[in-house]
Design a protein around this motif. Structure first.
Motif, mmCIF file in Angstrom:
data_model
loop_
_atom_site.group_PDB
_atom_site.id
_atom_site.type_symbol
_atom_site.label_atom_id
_atom_site.label_comp_id
_atom_site.label_asym_id
_atom_site.label_seq_id
_atom_site.Cartn_x
_atom_site.Cartn_y
_atom_site.Cartn_z
ATOM 1 N N THR A 28 -4.451 4.507 3.955
ATOM 2 C CA THR A 28 -3.554 4.035 2.993
ATOM 3 C C THR A 28 -4.232 3.634 1.732
ATOM 4 O OG1 THR A 28 -3.611 1.649 3.841
ATOM 5 C CG2 THR A 28 -1.717 3.063 4.510
ATOM 6 N N VAL B 220 0.878 -1.201 -0.032
ATOM 7 C CA VAL B 220 0.015 0.089 0.111
ATOM 8 C C VAL B 220 0.742 1.130 0.026
ATOM 9 C CG1 VAL B 220 -2.102 -1.165 1.454
ATOM 10 C CG2 VAL B 220 -0.200 0.137 2.432
ATOM 11 N N TYR C 164 4.247 1.085 2.103
ATOM 12 C CA TYR C 164 3.887 0.379 3.193
ATOM 13 C C TYR C 164 3.424 -1.011 2.897
ATOM 14 C CZ TYR C 164 4.084 4.925 5.857
ATOM 15 O OH TYR C 164 4.453 6.009 6.444
ATOM 16 N N LYS D 14 1.170 5.090 1.489
ATOM 17 C CA LYS D 14 0.575 6.244 2.342
ATOM 18 C C LYS D 14 1.236 7.495 2.227
ATOM 19 C CE LYS D 14 -0.201 7.249 7.219
ATOM 20 N NZ LYS D 14 -0.207 6.661 8.767
ATOM 21 N N THR E 160 -5.863 3.043 8.257
ATOM 22 C CA THR E 160 -4.451 3.327 8.039
ATOM 23 C C THR E 160 -4.263 4.577 7.131
ATOM 24 O OG1 THR E 160 -4.078 1.849 6.526
ATOM 25 C CG2 THR E 160 -3.666 0.954 8.576
ATOM 26 N N LEU F 136 0.463 -2.280 10.112
ATOM 27 C CA LEU F 136 1.005 -1.487 9.092
ATOM 28 C C LEU F 136 2.473 -1.341 9.314
ATOM 29 C CD1 LEU F 136 0.384 0.380 6.542
ATOM 30 C CD2 LEU F 136 0.262 2.278 8.223
ATOM 31 N N LYS G 223 5.911 0.225 7.932
ATOM 32 C CA LYS G 223 6.840 0.857 6.673
ATOM 33 C C LYS G 223 8.067 0.030 6.255
ATOM 34 C CE LYS G 223 8.320 5.490 6.023
ATOM 35 N NZ LYS G 223 8.657 6.960 6.711
ATOM 36 N N LEU H 121 -7.669 -0.270 5.096
ATOM 37 C CA LEU H 121 -6.991 0.876 4.476
ATOM 38 C C LEU H 121 -7.551 2.125 5.003
ATOM 39 C CD1 LEU H 121 -7.776 -0.659 0.626
ATOM 40 C CD2 LEU H 121 -5.349 -0.381 1.884
#
Length: 359
Positions: free
Chosen positions: A356, A193, A200, A195, A354, A237, A239, A351
């Motif tokens: 994202t 995803v 991420y 962000k 978060t 989530l 990174k 989604l």
């Protein structure tokens, strides 16, 4: 790390109600006023198209809608309703209508009773539109006074609920898409995803609760946990570390990948595929929505229930339908030899929570 393989109201049938449905893209069968009425034609739909039609019909039917599911044999949408007026509207839209006894409000009331009186580790419940009941499942650990209590609560709900047994044990599928490792266990990557334009990935929350730094199978750094939600929900989530490739794909474990272009809501009856680092790729269908499962670690609600198998280490792995992300593997019972029930965190909720997007 070869991350190219990583996953990433009651309505009035005439007037404004129909106009709204037509404006939303629903096609109704009609006859010239001078002709004899024609029998509405049942539409053949793909699962995503059925999901879109379901959303439109449920919105406009309001409390007259009592659940929907996708019939994979006829490739049609089935909508549970409470009376003939609503059934006529459904059939004009090209879906199949079933007049059922229990409203969603009554089934939600049953779920509330279960939460209050039967939140017992080793149990789960989900609304099943096919049976128009709340299906309660107890795993092999529920015995003695716990089983007696559960049976009494479900029995008191009458025709709104039924009780089943699972041969396995409900637990998060963590061993200690592609394998992602931490000091205390292994999970599977869900979906890549973005962000704020940065990469991420999503995985299971019960994984990121205990693991903050992730590596690949070769011990190379992959990323660090940024957000966790478990219990209650089950998503995390992570990174990415700088320089790790992150295409929007799922590993099919046969040398190929499935491109993921977006996320979609699950529909009961939808055919789905799961990819995970322990048992690789397995298919099945969605059997329930808004499921609650009571793990020893706590309760998780709003889950997708399926008959797709999974085992420890598959946690966080991708559940998808075609090129659409559907869920993140949470847990369940059984294995890929005996089968069982498996629960998934809806990707759309993760989604949103978060901030994202699939990418």
């Amino acid at each position: 790390m070869k991350h190219r393989r990583m996953p990433r109201r009651r309505i009035v049938v005439a007037g404004a109600g129909i106009a709204a449905l037509v404006a939303a893209g629903v096609t109704f069968q009609s006859a010239n006023a001078s002709e004899s009425p024609k029998t509405p034609e049942l539409q053949t739909l793909s699962a995503p198209a059925a999901g879109k039609l379901a959303s439109t019909l449920v919105e406009h039917l309001g409390t007259d809608a009592a659940g929907v599911y996708y019939d994979t044999e006829t490739k049609s949408l089935v909508v549970n309703v409470l009376d003939k007026t609503a059934a006529d509207a459904v059939e004009r839209a090209g879906a199949k209508a079933r007049v059922v006894a229990n409203s969603l409000a009554e089934l939600d009331g049953a779920r509330t009773t279960l939460k209050k009186d039967a939140t017992i580790p080793g149990t789960s419940w989900a609304t099943d539109p096919v049976t128009n009941k709340v299906v309660v499942t107890a795993d092999k650990t529920v015995a003695g006074t716990a089983w007696t209590k559960l049976s009494k609560v479900v029995g008191a709900l009458g025709g709104k609920a039924e009780l089943k047994r699972s041969k396995g044990e409900f637990k998060p599928f963590i061993a200690g898409g592609d394998a992602i490792n931490g000091p205390d266990g292994r999970c599977s990557l869900g979906f890549n995803v973005l962000k704020d334009g940065k990469p991420y990935f999503l995985t299971a929350g019960h994984c990121t609760t205990s693991i903050s730094t992730w590596t690949d199978a070769d011990g190379k750094g992959v990323g660090k946990t940024e957000k966790t939600s478990f219990p209650g929900d089950d998503f995390g989530l992570v990174k990415y570390d700088s320089g790790v490739d992150h295409p929007s794909e799922v590993n099919l474990y046969d040398g190929s990948t499935q491109k993921i272009t977006g996320a979609a809501e699950a529909t009961v009856g939808m055919k789905v595929t799961r990819s995970g680092s322990t048992t690789k790729v397995h298919d099945g269908k969605v059997t329930g929505l808004n499921a609650t499962v009571n793990y020893e670690e706590g309760s998780v609600s709003g889950l997708i229930q399926t008959d797709v198998c999974a085992e420890p280490g598959d946690s966080g792995g991708s559940l998808f339908s075609g090129d659409k992300a559907i869920g993140l593997t949470s847990g369940g019972s059984g294995d890929c030899s005996a089968g069982g029930e498996t629960f998934f965190q809806p990707v759309t909720e993760a989604l949103s929570a978060t901030g994202t997007e699939i990418g």
